[in-house]
Design a protein around this motif. Structure first.
Motif, PDB file in Angstrom:
ATOM      1  N   UNK A  39       6.579  15.791   3.896  1.00 31.14           N
ATOM      2  CA  UNK A  39       5.442  15.414   3.064  1.00 31.14           C
ATOM      3  C   UNK A  39       5.659  15.653   1.569  1.00 31.14           C
ATOM      4  N   UNK A  40       6.421  16.673   1.213  1.00 32.44           N
ATOM      5  CA  UNK A  40       6.585  17.006  -0.204  1.00 32.44           C
ATOM      6  C   UNK A  40       7.544  16.019  -0.875  1.00 32.44           C
ATOM      7  N   UNK A  41       7.097  15.458  -1.974  1.00 34.65           N
ATOM      8  CA  UNK A  41       7.849  14.405  -2.668  1.00 34.65           C
ATOM      9  C   UNK A  41       9.247  14.836  -3.118  1.00 34.65           C
ATOM     10  N   UNK A  42       9.446  16.041  -3.676  1.00 36.03           N
ATOM     11  CA  UNK A  42      10.795  16.400  -4.159  1.00 36.03           C
ATOM     12  C   UNK A  42      11.894  16.270  -3.112  1.00 36.03           C
ATOM     13  N   UNK A  43      11.555  16.438  -1.836  1.00 39.89           N
ATOM     14  CA  UNK A  43      12.581  16.291  -0.806  1.00 39.89           C
ATOM     15  C   UNK A  43      13.093  14.854  -0.741  1.00 39.89           C
ATOM     16  N   UNK A  44      12.234  13.895  -1.124  1.00 40.82           N
ATOM     17  CA  UNK A  44      12.641  12.488  -1.088  1.00 40.82           C
ATOM     18  C   UNK A  44      13.618  12.155  -2.210  1.00 40.82           C
ATOM     19  N   UNK A  45      13.791  13.065  -3.150  1.00 40.51           N
ATOM     20  CA  UNK A  45      14.701  12.835  -4.266  1.00 40.51           C
ATOM     21  C   UNK A  45      16.135  13.237  -3.942  1.00 40.51           C
ATOM     22  N   UNK A  82       0.835  -1.205   0.000  1.00 45.48           N
ATOM     23  CA  UNK A  82       0.000   0.000   0.000  1.00 45.48           C
ATOM     24  C   UNK A  82       0.869   1.255   0.000  1.00 45.48           C
ATOM     25  N   UNK A  83       1.967   1.226   0.784  1.00 47.18           N
ATOM     26  CA  UNK A  83       2.877   2.367   0.822  1.00 47.18           C
ATOM     27  C   UNK A  83       3.524   2.584  -0.542  1.00 47.18           C
ATOM     28  N   UNK A  84       3.890   1.482  -1.208  1.00 49.44           N
ATOM     29  CA  UNK A  84       4.475   1.598  -2.543  1.00 49.44           C
ATOM     30  C   UNK A  84       3.493   2.219  -3.528  1.00 49.44           C
ATOM     31  N   UNK A  85       2.235   1.785  -3.425  1.00 50.77           N
ATOM     32  CA  UNK A  85       1.201   2.341  -4.313  1.00 50.77           C
ATOM     33  C   UNK A  85       1.038   3.835  -4.064  1.00 50.77           C
ATOM     34  N   UNK A  86       1.051   4.221  -2.787  1.00 53.63           N
ATOM     35  CA  UNK A  86       0.919   5.642  -2.447  1.00 53.63           C
ATOM     36  C   UNK A  86       2.080   6.445  -3.023  1.00 53.63           C
ATOM     37  N   UNK A  87       3.295   5.874  -2.900  1.00 51.63           N
ATOM     38  CA  UNK A  87       4.471   6.575  -3.423  1.00 51.63           C
ATOM     39  C   UNK A  87       4.391   6.702  -4.930  1.00 51.63           C
ATOM     40  N   UNK A  88       3.916   5.620  -5.592  1.00 48.99           N
ATOM     41  CA  UNK A  88       3.777   5.697  -7.058  1.00 48.99           C
ATOM     42  C   UNK A  88       2.781   6.788  -7.441  1.00 48.99           C
ATOM     43  N   UNK A  89       1.678   6.868  -6.691  1.00 46.71           N
ATOM     44  CA  UNK A  89       0.661   7.881  -6.993  1.00 46.71           C
ATOM     45  C   UNK A  89       1.218   9.282  -6.817  1.00 46.71           C
ATOM     46  N   UNK A  90       2.042   9.478  -5.750  1.00 43.13           N
ATOM     47  CA  UNK A  90       2.640  10.788  -5.536  1.00 43.13           C
ATOM     48  C   UNK A  90       3.564  11.162  -6.681  1.00 43.13           C
ATOM     49  N   UNK A  91       4.347  10.173  -7.145  1.00 42.75           N
ATOM     50  CA  UNK A  91       5.243  10.427  -8.277  1.00 42.75           C
ATOM     51  C   UNK A  91       4.435  10.747  -9.534  1.00 42.75           C
ATOM     52  N   UNK A  92       3.370   9.981  -9.760  1.00 44.52           N
ATOM     53  CA  UNK A  92       2.528  10.216 -10.932  1.00 44.52           C
ATOM     54  C   UNK A  92       1.868  11.586 -10.872  1.00 44.52           C
ATOM     55  N   UNK A  93       1.438  12.000  -9.659  1.00 46.47           N
ATOM     56  CA  UNK A  93       0.833  13.319  -9.506  1.00 46.47           C
ATOM     57  C   UNK A  93       1.843  14.412  -9.819  1.00 46.47           C
ATOM     58  N   UNK A  94       3.080  14.206  -9.356  1.00 46.90           N
ATOM     59  CA  UNK A  94       4.118  15.180  -9.628  1.00 46.90           C
ATOM     60  C   UNK A  94       4.392  15.272 -11.132  1.00 46.90           C
ATOM     61  N   UNK A  95       4.443  14.116 -11.793  1.00 47.79           N
ATOM     62  CA  UNK A  95       4.660  14.110 -13.236  1.00 47.79           C
ATOM     63  C   UNK A  95       3.483  14.755 -13.966  1.00 47.79           C
ATOM     64  N   UNK A  96       2.271  14.536 -13.451  1.00 48.84           N
ATOM     65  CA  UNK A  96       1.095  15.160 -14.052  1.00 48.84           C
ATOM     66  C   UNK A  96       1.158  16.670 -13.912  1.00 48.84           C
ATOM     67  N   UNK A 145       9.253  -3.216  -6.436  1.00 51.79           N
ATOM     68  CA  UNK A 145       9.951  -2.404  -5.459  1.00 51.79           C
ATOM     69  C   UNK A 145      10.617  -1.218  -6.145  1.00 51.79           C
ATOM     70  N   UNK A 146      10.691  -0.093  -5.415  1.00 56.27           N
ATOM     71  CA  UNK A 146      11.332   1.097  -5.944  1.00 56.27           C
ATOM     72  C   UNK A 146      12.832   1.032  -5.666  1.00 56.27           C
ATOM     73  N   UNK A 147      13.642   1.066  -6.714  1.00 61.71           N
ATOM     74  CA  UNK A 147      15.084   1.120  -6.560  1.00 61.71           C
ATOM     75  C   UNK A 147      15.523   2.571  -6.788  1.00 61.71           C
ATOM     76  N   UNK A 148      16.124   3.179  -5.775  1.00 64.30           N
ATOM     77  CA  UNK A 148      16.506   4.581  -5.840  1.00 64.30           C
ATOM     78  C   UNK A 148      18.014   4.725  -6.019  1.00 64.30           C
TER      79      UNK A 148
END
Length: 325
Positions: free
Chosen positions: A117-123, A55-69, A246-249
């Protein structure tokens, strides 16, 4: 007869003493059932943990997709531009003063300030993330790298054409020395032509495949920016892949120092960029009350720094990287 002992029950038919704690068949079945139930409970708990992780992975994917959108939306909102000729004969884009452009004027740069909370900080890798105050997303027209530099230097992303003009002057001055490639003569000429086309172009938007060579290059542009504005350039890069769900960073960071000249005070004002998902961001650091940078982990020095200085000892008489301690 009076000396005879009463009969006893033989509990060990094989002639060995019965070990303490040995259970009967019924008791063993009961223990086995309890162990089985306990194992089932553990398995259910493991499945719940795995489901939560998915579920956490799905949430992270959605956040990334929202950012790309959001980036795609920004691309569709690119300001209309016309090309005018400057006093020096060079062409550059001028914003059309339309109602649409005016309405969008204050919305082209998106700022993120919540590190939790903001996704770019995770990058950005955790060791560097702690001292970052804000991350600014530029307009996604294909010139976002130059826009990020303009935002850092001029506090206005729309001055990206000025960045290109100044970079071009610096590149022409040192293209046969500091920026000369290490390949064959033909390969170096190709790289030079690509760089000149990149700096000569003011196309916006430039988002089709044929426009990719016009984008800000992480291999050649940061060093030219550092020499142009005589300030260090810190570049953070983030890449992620999905492997088996899995997300490989992958994180990378490096700093480019001016090779010709730099004031000591400029180490407090690095031009800091973040590249993620083919989009560039500008970075603000936390500062002390006196305006100095708070201490943070220093990125690796650009691996070409030593080679360029070694090949050009007259031009690169001072190693400014020693100021970055």
């Amino acid at each position: 007869m009076t000396q005879l002992k009463p009969p006893t029950v033989n509990t060990n038919r094989k002639g060995r003493k019965a070990k303490r704690g040995v259970k009967s068949g019924v008791e063993r079945m009961k223990i086995g059932r309890e162990m089985f139930e306990e194992e089932q409970k553990k398995e259910i708990a493991r499945r719940k943990v795995e489901e939560k992780r998915q579920e956490e992975l799905v949430k992270k994917r959605k956040l990334v997709e929202e950012e790309q959108l959001d980036q795609e939306i920004e691309k569709k909102k690119i300001r209309l531009t016309v090309f005018v000729k400057g006093e020096d004969g060079s062409t550059y884009p001028e914003k059309k003063k339309t109602d649409v452009v005016e309405a969008m004027k204050n919305n082209s740069v998106r700022t993120y300030t919540n590190a939790n909370k903001d996704v770019p900080f995770q990058w950005i890798e955790g060791t560097f993330r702690k001292t970052i105050k804000a991350i600014h997303s530029m307009s996604g027209d294909g010139n976002c790298g130059f826009r990020a530099v303009a935002f850092e230097v001029y506090k206005d992303e729309d001055d990206w054409y000025k960045v290109k003009q100044k970079m071009k002057n610096t590149y022409l001055k040192y293209k046969d020395t500091l920026y000369k490639g290490v390949g064959t003569e033909m390969e170096n000429k190709v790289e030079e032509d690509i760089m000149m086309n990149r700096l000569d172009s003011f196309k916006s938007p430039c988002l089709v495949n044929d426009d990719l060579p016009l984008w800000f290059s992480t291999f050649t542009c940061p060093q030219v920016v550092a020499d142009t504005y005589q300030r260090p350039v810190i570049l953070y890069c983030y890449l992620e892949n999905f492997v088996n769900g899995e997300i490989r960073r992958f994180y990378e960071s490096q700093v480019f120092f001016p090779l010709i000249e730099m004031e000591m005070s400029k180490t407090e004002y690095p031009i800091s960029l973040l590249l993620s998902h083919t989009h560039f961001y500008s970075i603000d650091y936390q500062r002390t009350p006196t305006g100095r940078l708070r201490k943070f982990t220093k990125p690796t020095i650009n691996h070409d720094h030593a080679r360029i200085r070694r090949d050009n000892p007259t031009l690169c008489s001072t190693d400014f990287s020693i100021l970055y301690t």
